[in-house]
Design an enzyme around this catalytic site. Structure first.
Site, PDB file in Angstrom:
ATOM      1  N   TYR A  15     -16.397  -0.655   7.458  1.00  0.00           N
ATOM      2  CA  TYR A  15     -14.898  -0.368   7.570  1.00  0.00           C
ATOM      3  C   TYR A  15     -14.649  -0.770   8.957  1.00  0.00           C
ATOM      4  CZ  TYR A  15     -10.618   2.351   8.192  1.00  0.00           C
ATOM      5  OH  TYR A  15      -9.309   2.602   8.282  1.00  0.00           O
ATOM      6  N   ILE A  71      -6.002  11.270   9.508  1.00  0.00           N
ATOM      7  CA  ILE A  71      -4.480  11.707   9.336  1.00  0.00           C
ATOM      8  C   ILE A  71      -4.600  12.702   8.332  1.00  0.00           C
ATOM      9  CG2 ILE A  71      -2.130  10.908   8.585  1.00  0.00           C
ATOM     10  CD1 ILE A  71      -3.318   9.503  11.304  1.00  0.00           C
ATOM     11  N   ILE A 103      -0.697  -1.852  -5.792  1.00  0.00           N
ATOM     12  CA  ILE A 103      -1.154  -2.438  -7.010  1.00  0.00           C
ATOM     13  C   ILE A 103      -1.288  -1.365  -8.058  1.00  0.00           C
ATOM     14  CG2 ILE A 103      -3.772  -1.504  -6.608  1.00  0.00           C
ATOM     15  CD1 ILE A 103      -4.694  -4.309  -7.562  1.00  0.00           C
ATOM     16  N   LYS A 136     -12.333  -3.490  10.862  1.00  0.00           N
ATOM     17  CA  LYS A 136     -10.989  -3.289  11.480  1.00  0.00           C
ATOM     18  C   LYS A 136     -11.199  -4.041  12.675  1.00  0.00           C
ATOM     19  CE  LYS A 136      -8.360  -0.868   8.907  1.00  0.00           C
ATOM     20  NZ  LYS A 136      -7.089  -1.424   8.551  1.00  0.00           N
ATOM     21  N   GLY A 145       0.751  -1.231  -0.032  1.00  0.00           N
ATOM     22  CA  GLY A 145       0.063  -0.157  -0.026  1.00  0.00           C
ATOM     23  C   GLY A 145       0.956   1.057  -0.001  1.00  0.00           C
TER      24      GLY A 145
HETATM   25  C1  AKB Z   1     -11.308   7.121   7.385  1.00  0.00           C
HETATM   26  O1  AKB Z   1     -11.917   8.366   7.573  1.00  0.00           O
HETATM   27  O2  AKB Z   1     -11.872   6.163   6.995  1.00  0.00           O
HETATM   28  C2  AKB Z   1      -9.940   7.146   7.996  1.00  0.00           C
HETATM   29  C3  AKB Z   1      -9.848   6.558   9.484  1.00  0.00           C
HETATM   30  C4  AKB Z   1     -10.448   7.394  10.612  1.00  0.00           C
HETATM   31  O3  AKB Z   1      -9.826   5.396   9.638  1.00  0.00           O
HETATM   32  N1  AKB Z   1      -9.285   8.389   7.935  1.00  0.00           N
END
Ligand code: AKB
Length: 313
Positions: A143, A173, A36, A147, A9
């Site tokens: 997501y 970030i 990729i 995680k 990545g």
């Molecule tokens: C997102 O906004 O999906 C990412 C995170 C906070 O993991 N920046």
């Protein structure tokens, strides 16, 4: 002999800067970038690069064998906003990539892994202010679910197969070398490009939506510090924190340097994701275990972003 490191990545937002910093520390030839797709010019020019699909186990094996890789930073992932659009693809990418790397450690081919988690593991039932390391963890997004599952798999592999895997729960970030893609905290990067180009920005999060954020330099420092630490004995997905701010507060901080800047608000589906996340994070465990402390505040972040994007003030 320096152990060879593979960044998967390396064309992404964090991967790009991780490669550059790790090459400074360990030498260009010892840090293999892979993605990729091709990425940042500096990354491509300064050392080895491999085109790699992280869901393809055989291809990963080949690259790991070819370069005699001992450490892997697995930075490829589908982020929160885009994962809501393609849940199955997000699950496949975020999970299969992790299994491929965990299996390499289980089979003693590599000896240390960095796998990033996120504040997205927290959900609407989690305490929102100074969210503790150990708390209610029931994510409300695709997501976040991937995680949290990843954290549990890392923990399982580390106990069952005695592997060394390390994890940080990243906040949003902020950086200028590579733009993020598909996240909920992306507004805090886009805003700088638009402020410089058009003197205005339309935020997709509301004025008072406060989220935990961090400047890239602190995120890279935390990642490398955790990976170099000799004090980690048990798998923990560490909370880390730096600053929390809302779009309204960020706009004000930018206005200090671009007085004509104006901010507008039009929320979209990302607002719901942000509403399910914490406002601030308690990272005292990381501080105790490996001395972690962020150094960059809001004003320094804004200044550094504007300088990085060549804005003269
Ligand atoms: C997102 O906004 O999906 C990412 C995170 C906070 O993991 N920046």
């Amino acid at each position: 002999m320096t152990k060879k490191i593979l960044i998967i990545g390396s064309s992404g937002q964090i991967g790009t800067e991780l490669v550059l910093k790790l090459r400074q520390i360990y030498g260009n030839e010892n840090v293999i970038a892979s993605d990729i797709r091709k990425g940042n010019y500096e990354v491509m020019e300064s050392g080895p690069f491999e085109l790699l699909d992280v869901t393809n186990k055989d291809d990963i094996h080949e690259v790991v064998k070819k370069h005699n890789i001992k450490q892997v930073y697995l930075m490829a992932a589908m982020l929160s906003a885009i994962a809501e659009i393609s849940p199955q693809r997000a699950w496949n990418l975020n999970m299969n990539s992790l299994f491929n790397i965990l299996d390499l450690a289980r089979d003693k081919i590599i000896d240390r892994i960095f796998w990033p988690s996120s504040i997205a593991v927290f959900g609407p039932d989690t305490p929102r202010i100074k969210t503790p390391q150990v708390t209610i963890i029931k994510p409300a997004t695709v997501y976040g679910i991937s995680k949290l599952a990843g954290e549990n798999w890392c923990s399982y592999y580390s106990k069952k197969y005695d592997i060394d895997v390390r994890t940080i729960r990243y906040p949003g970030i902020i950086s200028y070398k590579t733009i993020p893609g598909g996240g909920t905290t992306d507004y805090a990067v886009e805003i700088f490009y638009e402020a410089i180009k058009n003197n205005s920005y339309m935020s997709f999060l509301s004025k008072n939506t406060t989220l935990p954020m961090m400047y890239m330099d602190d995120a890279i420092e935390a990642t490398i510090q955790l990976m170099q630490s000799d004090a980690i004995h048990k798998y923990t997905a560490y909370n880390i924190a730096a600053i929390s701010f809302s779009p309204g507060e960020l706009a004000l901080a930018i206005k200090k340097y671009i007085p004509n800047f104006t901010m507008h608000y039009k929320t979209d589906s990302r607002q719901k994701i942000a509403d399910s996340w914490p406002e601030s994070i308690d990272d005292s465990q990381a501080n105790i275990d490996w001395n972690w402390k962020a150094t960059i505040g809001l004003d320094a972040l804004v200044k550094s972003m504007l300088q990085g994007l060549h804005y003269n003030f």
